[in-house]
Design a protein around this motif. Structure first.
Motif, PDB file in Angstrom:
ATOM      1  N   ALA A  24       4.224   3.508   7.143  1.00 23.25           N
ATOM      2  CA  ALA A  24       3.936   3.781   5.739  1.00 23.25           C
ATOM      3  C   ALA A  24       5.183   3.577   4.886  1.00 23.25           C
ATOM      4  O   ALA A  24       5.122   2.971   3.816  1.00 23.25           O
ATOM      5  N   LEU A  25       6.328   4.068   5.382  1.00 25.13           N
ATOM      6  CA  LEU A  25       7.564   3.920   4.620  1.00 25.13           C
ATOM      7  C   LEU A  25       7.960   2.456   4.492  1.00 25.13           C
ATOM      8  O   LEU A  25       8.400   2.015   3.434  1.00 25.13           O
ATOM      9  N   ALA A  27       5.905  -0.047   4.451  1.00 20.41           N
ATOM     10  CA  ALA A  27       4.986  -0.639   3.479  1.00 20.41           C
ATOM     11  C   ALA A  27       5.406  -0.295   2.058  1.00 20.41           C
ATOM     12  O   ALA A  27       5.388  -1.145   1.170  1.00 20.41           O
ATOM     13  N   VAL A  28       5.810   0.967   1.855  1.00 24.64           N
ATOM     14  CA  VAL A  28       6.275   1.381   0.521  1.00 24.64           C
ATOM     15  C   VAL A  28       7.509   0.576   0.128  1.00 24.64           C
ATOM     16  O   VAL A  28       7.616   0.056  -0.984  1.00 24.64           O
ATOM     17  N   MET A  31       6.656  -3.011  -0.702  1.00 21.76           N
ATOM     18  CA  MET A  31       6.028  -3.092  -2.022  1.00 21.76           C
ATOM     19  C   MET A  31       7.073  -2.956  -3.119  1.00 21.76           C
ATOM     20  O   MET A  31       7.006  -3.623  -4.143  1.00 21.76           O
TER      21      MET A  31
END
Lengths: 127, 168
Positions: A24-25, A27-28, A31
């Motif tokens: 998740a990190l 991906a953040v 982005m």
């Protein structure tokens, strides 16, 4: 009272948590690095593009949804925000303002999506 | 299965559904931290308990009945679709994780938490025909992991301590 051994947290749980958080990190982060400044604000109702506003012109518009409800869209200082809405949960009002290409503010009850579109001028085929 | 056991099972499921509904209600009264889709999901303590003490099908029943009843009582059918999508993916993932046998309730419920948020994001992408909605997923996944850990810890405690009390 003894805790049932099978109920105790295990190494595999920690690995799972770490992998989820890491993905998740990443991906953040991806982005965040990939983001480009937006040029326009597109309004989609039920998946259809219904209106486009330039991001560099301050304006306030009331968007009417298919169900008769509304969302108030404010464009100010190059950012778009929803400041009021007729839906019961007001989640879209609570969302942060948006400015970068691909960012969205979503109002599920009104089936309205406000999306920042990228740098290429409108009507020009970039592909 | 003899009738007495069947009745006990059904009553336990009904009670857990009621507990889950109360927990949803209590959670709705707590102040939101302001980020859409980010919440604890404390009702899932009852679902995790049902999963371990009764079984996967019973957990599915408790979770889905809770979602439908809460929607009919409070939120309406629109939001119910999103809750159902989240609950469905969450239940499938939790079932698989538990079956694998290598995770404690914490890991199982982390998968459930992430599944809940992912299910809702996927349905929103499909319903609104907007792929960009997936950008919410990483942040929601982090929130799902955190609530999953807390729900798993609470559920695990409950499962081991309720053993002597309920007979399950």
């Amino acid at each position: 009272m003894n805790m049932d051994k099978s109920m105790k947290i295990r190494k595999s749980d920690v690995v799972l948590i770490a992998v989820c958080l890491l993905l998740a990190l990443l991906a953040v982060l991806a982005m965040f690095l990939k983001r480009e400044n937006g040029a326009r604000v597109g309004v989609y109702v039920d998946g259809e593009l219904t209106a486009v506003y330039p991001l560099d012109t301050d304006t306030t518009v009331t968007l009417t949804a298919a169900n008769g409800s509304f969302n108030t869209l404010v464009i100010e200082d190059g950012r778009a925000d929803v400041t009021d809405a007729g839906c019961p949960d007001k989640l879209c009002v609570n969302m942060h303002s948006i400015a970068y290409a691909g960012e969205t503010i979503t109002c599920l009850p009104n089936k309205t999506v406000i999306k920042i579109e990228g740098g290429a001028p409108e009507g020009v085929d970039v592909y | 299965m003899c009738t007495e056991l069947k009745t006990k099972r059904m009553t336990t499921m009904a009670m857990l559904t009621a507990v889950a509904m109360i927990l949803s209600y209590v959670e709705a009264m707590l102040p939101s931290i302001g980020i859409p889709g980010v919440k604890m999901g404390i009702a899932n303590i009852a679902v995790v308990f049902a999963l371990y003490r009764l079984g996967w099908r019973e957990a599915v029943a408790v979770s889905l009945v809770r979602v439908v009843l809460m929607a009919l009582l409070f939120t309406g059918v629109g939001p119910m679709l999103y809750s159902l999508a989240g609950a469905a993916l969450s239940l499938v993932l939790m079932g698989l994780m538990k079956k694998s046998g290598i995770f404690s309730p914490v890991g199982v419920s982390v998968a459930g938490g992430v599944g809940h948020n992912a299910g809702q994001v996927l349905l929103a992408m499909w319903m609104l025909e907007t792929q960009e909605i997936i950008y919410y997923l990483p942040a929601l996944a982090i929130s799902g992991v955190i609530s999953g850990v807390l729900i798993g810890l609470a559920g695990g405690l409950l499962i081991s301590r309720m053993k002597n009390v309920s007979g399950y």
